[in-house]
Design a protein around this motif. Structure first.
Motif, mmCIF file in Angstrom:
data_model
loop_
_atom_site.group_PDB
_atom_site.id
_atom_site.type_symbol
_atom_site.label_atom_id
_atom_site.label_comp_id
_atom_site.label_asym_id
_atom_site.label_seq_id
_atom_site.Cartn_x
_atom_site.Cartn_y
_atom_site.Cartn_z
ATOM 1 N N ALA A 38 -6.797 8.396 -18.233
ATOM 2 C CA ALA A 38 -5.794 8.941 -19.133
ATOM 3 C C ALA A 38 -4.597 7.997 -19.173
ATOM 4 O O ALA A 38 -4.380 7.222 -18.239
ATOM 5 C CB ALA A 38 -5.364 10.322 -18.658
ATOM 6 N N LYS A 41 -2.365 6.820 -16.073
ATOM 7 C CA LYS A 41 -3.000 7.294 -14.840
ATOM 8 C C LYS A 41 -4.053 6.313 -14.356
ATOM 9 O O LYS A 41 -4.521 5.462 -15.103
ATOM 10 C CB LYS A 41 -3.625 8.673 -15.064
ATOM 11 N N SER A 61 -12.317 18.496 -9.976
ATOM 12 C CA SER A 61 -11.732 19.020 -11.206
ATOM 13 C C SER A 61 -12.757 19.286 -12.307
ATOM 14 O O SER A 61 -12.451 19.993 -13.273
ATOM 15 C CB SER A 61 -10.657 18.059 -11.721
ATOM 16 N N LYS A 85 -10.798 21.028 -21.142
ATOM 17 C CA LYS A 85 -9.380 21.351 -21.017
ATOM 18 C C LYS A 85 -8.548 20.173 -21.519
ATOM 19 O O LYS A 85 -9.012 19.038 -21.505
ATOM 20 C CB LYS A 85 -9.048 21.608 -19.550
ATOM 21 N N PRO A 86 -7.317 20.423 -21.916
ATOM 22 C CA PRO A 86 -6.462 19.301 -22.357
ATOM 23 C C PRO A 86 -6.354 18.193 -21.312
ATOM 24 O O PRO A 86 -6.262 17.015 -21.677
ATOM 25 C CB PRO A 86 -5.120 19.988 -22.606
ATOM 26 N N GLU A 87 -6.396 18.547 -20.054
ATOM 27 C CA GLU A 87 -6.288 17.529 -19.009
ATOM 28 C C GLU A 87 -7.542 16.674 -18.864
ATOM 29 O O GLU A 87 -7.548 15.716 -18.095
ATOM 30 C CB GLU A 87 -5.937 18.169 -17.656
ATOM 31 N N ASP A 88 -8.601 17.015 -19.600
ATOM 32 C CA ASP A 88 -9.795 16.161 -19.629
ATOM 33 C C ASP A 88 -9.640 15.016 -20.633
ATOM 34 O O ASP A 88 -10.501 14.138 -20.704
ATOM 35 C CB ASP A 88 -11.030 16.984 -19.996
ATOM 36 N N THR A 89 -8.577 15.037 -21.395
ATOM 37 C CA THR A 89 -8.331 13.978 -22.365
ATOM 38 C C THR A 89 -8.192 12.629 -21.681
ATOM 39 O O THR A 89 -7.385 12.466 -20.765
ATOM 40 C CB THR A 89 -7.053 14.283 -23.177
ATOM 41 N N SER A 124 -7.660 19.030 -27.659
ATOM 42 C CA SER A 124 -6.392 19.508 -28.206
ATOM 43 C C SER A 124 -6.653 20.546 -29.285
ATOM 44 O O SER A 124 -7.664 20.476 -29.990
ATOM 45 C CB SER A 124 -5.600 18.342 -28.792
#
Length: 125
Positions: A38, A41, A61, A85-89, A124
């Protein structure tokens, strides 16, 4: 050479399947991993298939949501991603190496010498 594909835009809770096709060698004999990165990151290991016995491992996760699999006839590895989930972007990369990779180092991106070009997954609404 590795060729990754299948990324795209998906709503939270949706699913995507990524593909990684190998050319010039067979996936049968080598470890395979998917990594993701990401913006801002570190590159993170997601799932891994061992070259020794085909065992699969998942980072915490994604456990229970992602599944890595291998189609020997097509020399292709898949990453089925559910309940996104958005955090998988992230940009997702497949990776392999000519030497066995142990579970002690399977999440270390420096352990892999061969990488696909990456495919972008955006979660998203």
């Amino acid at each position: 050479q590795l060729q990754a594909s299948g990324g795209g835009l998906v709503q939270p809770g949706g699913s995507l399947r990524l593909s990684c096709v190998a050319s010039g060698f067979s996936f049968d004999h080598f470890p395979i991993a998917w990594f993701r990165q990401a913006p801002g990151k570190e590159r993170e290991g997601v799932p891994f298939i061992s070259s020794n016995d085909g065992s699969t491992y998942y980072t915490g996760s994604v456990k229970g949501r992602f599944t890595i699999s291998r189609d020997r006839a097509k020399n292709t590895v898949y990453l089925q991603m559910n309940s996104l989930k958005p955090e998988d972007t992230a940009v997702y990369y497949c990776a392999t190496d000519l030497e066995p990779v142990t579970t002690a180092t399977m999440w270390n991106h420096w352990r892999y010498d061969y990488w696909g070009q990456g495919t972008l997954v955006t979660v998203s609404s």
